[in-house]
Design an enzyme around this catalytic site. Structure first.
Site, mmCIF file in Angstrom:
data_model
loop_
_atom_site.group_PDB
_atom_site.id
_atom_site.type_symbol
_atom_site.label_atom_id
_atom_site.label_comp_id
_atom_site.label_asym_id
_atom_site.label_seq_id
_atom_site.Cartn_x
_atom_site.Cartn_y
_atom_site.Cartn_z
ATOM 1 N N LYS A 205 -35.878 -9.546 7.060
ATOM 2 C CA LYS A 205 -37.354 -9.821 7.311
ATOM 3 C C LYS A 205 -37.978 -11.534 7.103
ATOM 4 O O LYS A 205 -37.125 -11.442 6.765
ATOM 5 C CB LYS A 205 -38.271 -9.199 7.505
ATOM 6 C CG LYS A 205 -38.444 -7.997 8.803
ATOM 7 C CD LYS A 205 -39.148 -6.408 8.488
ATOM 8 C CE LYS A 205 -39.158 -5.755 10.286
ATOM 9 N NZ LYS A 205 -39.762 -4.975 10.120
ATOM 10 N N ARG A 240 -34.104 1.597 7.595
ATOM 11 C CA ARG A 240 -33.623 0.626 9.115
ATOM 12 C C ARG A 240 -33.345 -0.549 9.210
ATOM 13 O O ARG A 240 -33.583 -1.485 8.609
ATOM 14 C CB ARG A 240 -35.251 0.991 10.377
ATOM 15 C CG ARG A 240 -35.058 -0.345 11.623
ATOM 16 C CD ARG A 240 -36.481 0.194 12.216
ATOM 17 N NE ARG A 240 -36.152 -0.221 13.473
ATOM 18 C CZ ARG A 240 -36.260 -1.240 13.743
ATOM 19 N NH1 ARG A 240 -36.045 -2.499 13.069
ATOM 20 N NH2 ARG A 240 -35.675 -2.007 15.044
HETATM 21 N N1 HH2 Z 1 -39.281 -3.538 12.528
HETATM 22 C C1 HH2 Z 1 -39.528 -3.860 13.997
HETATM 23 C C2 HH2 Z 1 -39.212 -2.842 14.752
HETATM 24 N N2 HH2 Z 1 -39.163 -1.411 14.527
HETATM 25 N N3 HH2 Z 1 -40.198 0.460 13.239
HETATM 26 C C3 HH2 Z 1 -40.588 1.148 12.467
HETATM 27 N N4 HH2 Z 1 -40.130 2.216 12.184
HETATM 28 N N5 HH2 Z 1 -40.291 -0.125 11.271
HETATM 29 C C4 HH2 Z 1 -39.728 -1.172 11.783
HETATM 30 O O1 HH2 Z 1 -39.676 -1.768 9.916
HETATM 31 C C5 HH2 Z 1 -39.605 -1.838 12.448
HETATM 32 C C6 HH2 Z 1 -39.975 -1.072 13.525
HETATM 33 C C7 HH2 Z 1 -38.521 -5.034 13.728
HETATM 34 O O2 HH2 Z 1 -37.601 -5.362 13.953
HETATM 35 P P1 HH2 Z 1 -36.375 -5.250 14.425
HETATM 36 O O3 HH2 Z 1 -36.150 -4.463 15.917
HETATM 37 O O4 HH2 Z 1 -34.911 -5.863 14.566
HETATM 38 O O5 HH2 Z 1 -36.961 -7.064 15.521
HETATM 39 P P2 HH2 Z 1 -37.460 -6.758 17.404
HETATM 40 O O6 HH2 Z 1 -38.968 -6.127 16.386
HETATM 41 O O7 HH2 Z 1 -38.131 -8.123 17.419
HETATM 42 O O8 HH2 Z 1 -36.869 -6.493 18.785
#
Ligand code: HH2
Length: 265
Positions: A205, A240
């Protein structure tokens, strides 16, 4: 929890899996590296991301979910805020619904209530389109705790037993680096207050990049592993992550030390 983003625009790995086979290969790799569950997402929630329709989201997630249910024995989570997608994912055998909007959309609580899936409720200030514009808190840990407690109660009121609920402070969702640091530093306190298993997502992040003099996404591996370890040390039950192998290695070392400490009394 290994992240399987099935989106064209996720912040660190968007567009990687344009076809089913590449998504399945990535999933198998994360399992071989030690993931205990996988989180499938069809909507990017990065700051400024464009919303997608439930049909688009379903088309991205469900074929992969279906195939992985056949091929893998481990639990599969679906990262969605959309009640229609939740219902379809549950029908396809998802074990968890991970909702960055904490089942706040109309119909979301009802979509999970009639099932037995686990749910992850996350805190976010604002909406992805604007959440990083000007996040403000008097006391971020207090505010996140208040919100998550209220959503936990809403779940219980809708017939979702607390045994099914995992809570997530939502690192990076309407939070500046200082807020993310305050939350991580205060995670043990938050955990004691809420009394539920915590999930933490700090992998790659932006705050980690900021702590490392604006390091781009592909240079945040070591910081991500450190952040996961710090979260688990402070009580997180699920982390995660994008980089499963390195995270599992670090957690195994931590676990060996913890067990030794326990045995030494
Ligand atoms: N962060 C992201 C997406 N979903 N869900 C939970 N429970 N907690 C988190 O911190 C979280 C989440 C963002 O990360 P990522 O999936 O890598 O990116 P994107 O939202 O751009 O797909």
């Amino acid at each position: 929890m290994g992240i399987l983003n099935l989106t064209p625009d996720s912040f660190s790995d968007g567009g990687r899996h344009q076809n089913l086979q590449s998504a399945l290969t990535a999933a198998h790799r994360m399992v071989a590296e030690g993931a205990d569950l996988l989180d499938l997402g069809g909507e990017s929630t990065r700051p400024g991301a464009r919303p997608v329709s439930p049909e688009q989201e379903s088309a991205r997630v469900l074929p992969v979910l279906r195939a992985l249910r056949r091929e893998l024995a481990l639990p599969l989570s679906v990262d969605t805020s959309e009640p229609v997608v939740m219902r379809r994912a549950i029908a396809e055998g998802a074990s968890m619904i991970n909702d960055v909007r904490a089942l706040g959309r109309p119909g979301a609580l009802a979509a999970v209530a009639g099932s037995e899936v686990a749910v992850c409720l996350m805190h976010m200030q604002g909406e992805p389109a604007s959440m990083q514009a000007a996040p403000r808190y008097e006391n971020v840990t207090q505010a996140v705790g208040d919100f998550l407690e209220a959503r936990l109660q809403a779940c219980e009121g809708a017939g979702v037993a607390r045994e099914r609920v995992v809570l997530d402070p939502g690192f990076g969702f309407g939070k500046r680096t200082v807020h993310n640091l305050q939350l991580l530093a205060g995670l043990e306190r938050l955990h004691r207050r809420l009394g539920q298993p915590l999930l933490v997502g700090l992998s790659r992040k932006r705050s980690l990049g900021e702590l490392l003099d604006e390091r781009p996404v592909d240079g945040r591996l070591h910081a991500s592993v450190a952040a996961a370890l710090l979260a688990v040390q402070r009580g997180a039950r699920i982390v995660r992550v994008h980089d499963v192998g390195p995270t599992v290695d670090a957690l195994r070392v931590w676990d060996a030390v913890r067990r030794t400490q326990e045995n030494e009394g």
